[in-house]
Write an enzyme that holds these catalytic residues in place. Structure first.
Site, mmCIF file in Angstrom:
data_model
loop_
_atom_site.group_PDB
_atom_site.id
_atom_site.type_symbol
_atom_site.label_atom_id
_atom_site.label_comp_id
_atom_site.label_asym_id
_atom_site.label_seq_id
_atom_site.Cartn_x
_atom_site.Cartn_y
_atom_site.Cartn_z
ATOM 1 N N ASP A 135 5.940 -7.467 -11.079
ATOM 2 C CA ASP A 135 6.581 -6.354 -10.133
ATOM 3 C C ASP A 135 7.596 -7.138 -9.071
ATOM 4 O OD1 ASP A 135 5.622 -4.153 -11.701
ATOM 5 O OD2 ASP A 135 3.783 -4.288 -10.707
ATOM 6 N N ASP A 190 5.399 1.647 -10.749
ATOM 7 C CA ASP A 190 4.816 0.808 -12.058
ATOM 8 C C ASP A 190 3.726 1.673 -12.578
ATOM 9 O OD1 ASP A 190 3.890 -1.409 -13.695
ATOM 10 O OD2 ASP A 190 2.356 -1.896 -12.306
#
Length: 799
Positions: free
Chosen positions: A685, A502
């Site tokens: 996430d 990420d």
């Protein structure tokens, strides 16, 4: 007559019985009757055939566990999770073996509101995951006590007491075996000399009986754990290392006694005592290695102090940590630990967070920065405003996550257990064949040769190969700021070939330039101070950037703070209601910048830039140098993602990705044969982390992201990903060395023993030396990682 439940003598005037399996069983008290009938009522009567030792006495006057439900005490031991469930870890007295663990797991697992029960029998710990709306912790503890197991708080004193008892018991058995082995060998030397030079039969018999007297306490006391373990294995219908050990000890002892009674020639009292001593030495070394491996986690549990200095109307007063409430201000002296998670009120100071983050360099904190319970204040005294206490602190969460990992047996260990069972069957078969073969050729040599095969091929080293290497690797990573919450993840990481990051909060950190702040009303200094005051205590990277922009300037006190997820924060300062966040939230036009506003309108705009985390560019280069594919999956704008990818040298990236897009990309990579590592920190996430082969979360990330991860990086740097990968490969290499050594040792010495070239005492020495070699080799995992080619161990090592 003994009690069916606890095996203690039944008082003469007691006629109580408990019906178990349709049979009336005598019990000694009301508590034991209640425990036995409750176990039977749950359909868990098999416990009585599986256990290796009697249960703890079921006292009818059990303590009142209602105190655990009091809010002040519950906050120390019960952690509320993001999914609405509660988690608690307790120490349990009387938890001895796998049968105890089986009983606790099944009995408590059937209670309403209980989602998971994890038992770590060697560490005497039980982890409870339950729904606090459907059941109370006191109900679960009362149920555990009803079974005869007494739960205790998981604190430093209990941990030390448990370690001391285990070490003291092991040392006593080892000392008895050592003294017995020395004495038995002294008498054996006299017998060996007499066999060559002649010895009077009366003197010979005297030395034999003295050897019997010396060997008896060694066999009945020092070797008791091996007999108990073998009995437990037979009852549970599985075989492990205790079975051949117990058979060997029993055969040597009984055969030597028979030979002594009938005046035979082969007496092995010296061999049996040396066998027990060498084996206990190996187990003691293994226990010390296990204790050292748990030192990091136990040290974390000890970090939080039990007392704090709370500021009151008349000055400071010393109170228990469980008495603190959010909003209290505590004073922390120089060299003292922070008692709870909170916000630094002042002044600026240096804080040692090495045990929590793995970073050895103290960090400098300014007023408004968040401090973690257990961190060490180097400059003081300072004042801290309490936010979270007890089980809600970051420290407690880390301890409970690591405990969760310890209660789940990894795949490597499960496979090793299966291989050890097959290995024991082969050993017993080979022992029988050796005895039969010598019986046909030279009957007087059959017993000694069979004993030598049984002892020399004992799978102690094989059984220790996996747990010793795995335990050592987990301990080393914990000291480096990488906490392993799923041991299987370490094996998967060693073989991974693709890493997906990420961006925001993971690869990059937001940055606010004070000079770029656009002031609409008032002064720049005032605007920065107001914004930093609103963000005090917030662990989000953007909040840290705002506080860093304000520098060491004194901050006003903000009250009634409220975080609005994805939008910003609002609060009151000197009676003035303020908002800081997105333009639509604060009530103005700020574009991508943070907007600070009050009831009269915008005050200032804070343009937000970003920069890579320290050391990230070097990490990416090293991962790519190892042949790993590196990608970025981010929900941020394409321009920002492209700029960060170019800065870090990452060719493959995807911007404006939704959680569904991220899941689809990871699924595509895995379908293409890649073993994918995902590193993230945010709520969005969590789904992609759960779908990865290996999930790595940041300690500063959200609890939901951490809950689905196998590895947790507690520091500020991402280097832990590479360190964990290298150490995982090193662990697999050492594991293969351990297995190869154990197998090679047996293949080389078993034929010698079968043909009569290895006496039983030398077989005992070789077997114990083999176990010690495995343990000492596992300690080498602490050394620098080996080159990739050397660490080619894969799961075929256990296939």
């Amino acid at each position: 007559m003994a009690c069916f439940h606890c095996n203690e003598p039944i008082p003469p005037d007691c006629s109580l019985v408990a019906r178990v399996g349709g049979v009336a069983r005598p019990v000694c008290c009301i508590g034991c009757r209640a425990a036995a009938e409750w176990i039977e009522g749950l359909g868990l009567g098999d416990y009585y055939s599986l256990r290796s030792e009697p249960a703890v006495r079921g006292e009818s006057d059990r303590p009142d566990f209602g105190a655990w439900d009091r809010p002040q005490l519950a906050r120390l031991h019960v952690r509320r999770r993001g999914d609405g469930r509660a988690e608690a870890v307790v120490l349990v007295e009387g938890l001895r073996c796998a049968a105890c663990a089986w009983l606790i797991e099944h009995a408590l697992g059937r209670l309403p509101g209980v989602h998971e029960v994890g038992v770590n029998a060697p560490a005497r710990r039980v982890r409870l995951l339950f729904d606090p709306e459907r059941t109370r912790l006191s109900t679960l503890l009362e149920a555990m006590a009803r079974l005869g197991y007494v739960p205790q708080p998981l604190d430093a004193e209990a941990l030390d007491s448990l370690r001391q008892r285990e070490t003291r018991d092991a040392l006593k058995r080892l000392v008895v075996a050592g003294l017995g082995a020395m004495q038995a060998m002294m008498y054996a030397v006299a017998l060996y000399a007499g066999a060559f030079d002649g010895i009077d039969p009366a003197v010979r018999d005297f030395f034999r009986w003295v050897g019997f007297v010396v060997a008896t306490p060694v066999v009945l006391y020092s070797a008791r754990p091996f007999f108990a373990g073998a009995l437990r294995e037979w009852r549970s219908r599985r075989l492990s290392m205790d079975t051949p050990v117990a058979i060997a000890i029993g055969l040597i002892y009984v055969a030597s006694l028979v030979e002594t009674l009938r005046g035979g020639h082969e007496i092995y009292f010296d061999s049996v005592t040396m066998f027990v001593f060498f084996l206990l030495t190996g187990r003691y070394v293994e226990m010390r290695a296990r204790h050292r491996a748990g030192d990091v986690v136990d040290a974390l549990a000890r970090l939080q102090p039990t007392l704090a200095e709370r500021r009151g109307a008349d000055g400071y007063e010393q109170v228990g940590v469980h008495e603190l409430e959010p909003g209290d201000v505590v004073r922390v002296a120089a060299g003292a630990s922070v008692p709870a998670d909170g916000v630094l009120v002042g002044p600026a100071c240096r804080v040692d967070e090495s045990l929590l983050s793995g970073e050895s360099t103290p960090r400098r904190h300014a007023p408004g920065d968040a401090l973690i319970a257990g961190s060490l204040v180097l400059d003081g005294p300072v004042e801290v405003r309490v936010q979270r206490v007890g089980a809600e602190t970051v420290l407690s969460g880390i301890v409970q996550m690591v405990t969760r990992a310890a209660t789940r047996k990894p795949r490597l260990a499960r496979m090793a257990d299966v291989r050890a069972t097959h290995f024991v069957i082969r050993v017993l078969t080979l022992t029988v064949l050796t005895a039969l073969g010598w019986t046909l050729v030279r009957p007087e040599q059959a017993f000694a040769a069979a004993l030598a095969v049984l002892v020399v091929s004992c799978p102690c080293a094989f059984a220790l190969a996996v747990p010793s290497a795995l335990t050592r690797a987990l301990a080393v990573l914990a000291r480096r700021g990488v906490l392993v919450m799923d041991a299987d993840a370490l094996e998967a990481l060693a073989g991974a070939d693709c890493v997906v990051f990420d961006k925001t909060g993971t690869l990059s950190l937001p940055h606010v330039d004070p000079a770029a702040v656009e002031v609409l009303r008032g002064s720049r200094r005032e605007a920065l101070a107001l914004a930093a005051a609103l963000e005090q205590g917030n662990t989000h990277p953007l909040a840290a950037a705002v506080r860093a922009a304000a520098g060491d300037a004194p901050l006003p006190e903000a009250v009634d703070l409220a975080q609005v997820a994805g939008a910003g924060v609002e609060g009151s300062i000197d009676g003035r209601r303020l908002r800081l966040g997105r333009a639509d939230f604060a009530g103005g036009d700020g574009g991508d910048a943070l907007l600070l506003a009050d009831a009269d309108g915008p005050i200032a705009r804070f343009p937000v830039g970003e920069r890579p985390r320290p050391g990230t560019a070097d990490l990416i280069a090293r991962l790519q140098a190892e042949g790993m594919r590196v990608e970025i999956l981010s929900g941020d704008a394409p321009a920002r993602v492209a700029a960060m990818a170019a800065t870090l040298g990452i060719r493959d990236w995807q911007a404006a990705a939704t959680p569904a897009d991220k899941l689809a990309r990871v699924a595509a990579l895995r379908e293409g044969g890649a073993r994918v590592v995902v590193v993230g920190d945010g709520i969005n996430d969590a789904p992609v982390l759960a779908a990865a082969d290996v999930a790595v979360a940041l300690g500063s990330g959200t609890a939901l992201a951490q809950a689905v991860s196998g590895l947790l990086l507690t520091g500020e740097r991402l280097d832990g990903v590479l360190e964990a990968r290298q150490l995982g490969r090193r662990m697999l290499a050492v594991l293969r060395q351990n297995l190869n050594w154990a197998l090679g040792y047996n293949l080389s010495v078993v034929p010698l023993a079968a043909f009569g070239f290895v006496p039983p005492w030398l077989a005992a020495l070789g077997m114990s030396a083999s176990s010690v070699v495995v343990i000492m080799n596992s300690l080498r995992i602490d050394l620098p990682a080996a080159p990739a080619g050397e660490a080619g161990a894969t799961r075929e090592a256990l296939a």
